[in-house]
Design a protein around this motif. Structure first.
Motif, PDB file in Angstrom:
ATOM      1  N   UNK A   1       0.870  -1.174   0.000  1.00  0.00           N
ATOM      2  CA  UNK A   1       0.000   0.000   0.000  1.00  0.00           C
ATOM      3  C   UNK A   1       0.904   1.220   0.000  1.00  0.00           C
ATOM      4  N   UNK A   2       0.711   2.125  -0.946  1.00  0.00           N
ATOM      5  CA  UNK A   2       1.513   3.341  -1.028  1.00  0.00           C
ATOM      6  C   UNK A   2       0.603   4.525  -0.704  1.00  0.00           C
ATOM      7  N   UNK A   3       0.944   5.276   0.368  1.00  0.00           N
ATOM      8  CA  UNK A   3       0.062   6.365   0.793  1.00  0.00           C
ATOM      9  C   UNK A   3       0.871   7.490   1.463  1.00  0.00           C
ATOM     10  N   UNK A   4       0.888   8.688   0.868  1.00  0.00           N
ATOM     11  CA  UNK A   4       0.343   9.066  -0.432  1.00  0.00           C
ATOM     12  C   UNK A   4       0.946   8.228  -1.558  1.00  0.00           C
ATOM     13  N   UNK A   5       0.095   7.945  -2.523  1.00  0.00           N
ATOM     14  CA  UNK A   5       0.490   7.043  -3.592  1.00  0.00           C
ATOM     15  C   UNK A   5       1.384   7.766  -4.606  1.00  0.00           C
ATOM     16  N   UNK A   6       2.187   6.989  -5.287  1.00  0.00           N
ATOM     17  CA  UNK A   6       3.111   7.536  -6.284  1.00  0.00           C
ATOM     18  C   UNK A   6       2.966   6.714  -7.575  1.00  0.00           C
TER      19      UNK A   6
END
Length: 285
Positions: free
Chosen positions: A107-112
């Protein structure tokens, strides 16, 4: 801080000291902190411990390209689910990851590159539905969004990965760390190389943490400029701008993105061509 770094070099700092300093700043237990040479090495070590041949990692695309590459390097099979705008992990996506029996979930958060944050309820659902390790990559969290760190106590299969490269502007120092359960740290100790983190690197990290308030003082100006660019791009006919909490803005121009990228470059403006990740997507950092 050059003089302070030099002074610390002559007072040896080890991984235990560094972990304790990170724990103080992040309100975490030191036995749940592990540092390495950048968050990329942290992610690699996590895949070495929990992924590998015969094991699977779940990706929610579009997301950070290196997650896929590190899976390939560690021979971890990739399963993926593509999300449409606003690129949020919902209940169906969380159920999919749990049903696939993924050993690792990214999970990327904030996503890139989209820049959106993932709801904490989505991370909580992933952790509850899966026996695998849920890796929350929070490289950009200082710019906006809510950290998943509070979930670690109730969900020991959640590991939060951070970096000094973005908000601290210390990419060249190569410092990353993970906040998780002591069991995760023990597993990382089994796969890491001996003497993987130099005394100079740890010293730079300790000094940066002691000046954390000064290091992040300039982030407000970045957020203001980011929001100004979002507003300005939104006022151009045919441009689609995606909500962002990171230090970049993803948008889709009305014409061919590659031609517009070249036109901007010819005028001395460099943006990222991300058409391989998001159709017709460009990103302003």
């Amino acid at each position: 801080y050059k003089g302070e770094v030099v002074a610390h070099v002559f007072t040896p700092i080890n991984q235990v000291d560094f972990a304790a300093d990170i724990a103080k700043i992040r309100a975490s237990g030191a036995d749940g902190v592990w540092a390495a040479n950048g968050s990329n090495e942290i992610l690699t070590q996590l895949l070495m411990a929990y992924g590998g041949a015969g094991r699977r990692a779940a990706l929610f695309e579009p997301t950070y390209l290196l997650h896929r590459r590190l899976c390939w390097l560690t021979q971890t099979e990739i399963i993926e689910r593509r999300l449409g705008p606003p690129f949020e992990i919902d209940g169906d996506a969380a159920a999919w990851a749990g049903g696939e029996g993924a050993h690792v979930v990214f999970v990327c958060s904030p996503n890139n590159p989209p820049g959106n944050t993932q709801p904490l309820d989505a991370v909580r659902s992933l952790a509850s539905r899966s026996d695998g390790l849920v890796i929350v990559d929070e490289a950009y969290v200082e710019f906006g969004g809510e950290s998943a760190l509070p979930l670690v106590a109730a969900h020991p299969n959640v590991a939060v990965v951070r970096t000094f490269s973005k908000a601290f502007a210390l990419a060249g120092a190569r410092i990353g760390y993970v906040l998780g359960s002591p069991v995760v740290v023990e597993d990382l100790e089994r796969v890491r190389l001996p003497y993987h983190l130099s005394a100079l690197t740890q010293t730079a990290g300790v000094v940066a943490l002691r000046h954390a308030d000064e290091a992040v003082a300039g982030l407000d100006s970045i957020r203001i400029e980011r929001d100004r660019i979002v507003h300005a791009l939104s006022g151009i006919d045919g441009v689609t701008v995606f909500p962002t909490k990171a230090n970049f803005v993803l948008f889709q121009p009305p014409g061919d993105a590659k031609e517009i990228w070249r036109g901007l470059l010819d005028r001395g403006v460099l943006v990222r061509d991300l058409t391989a990740v998001v159709p017709n997507g460009l990103r302003v950092t």
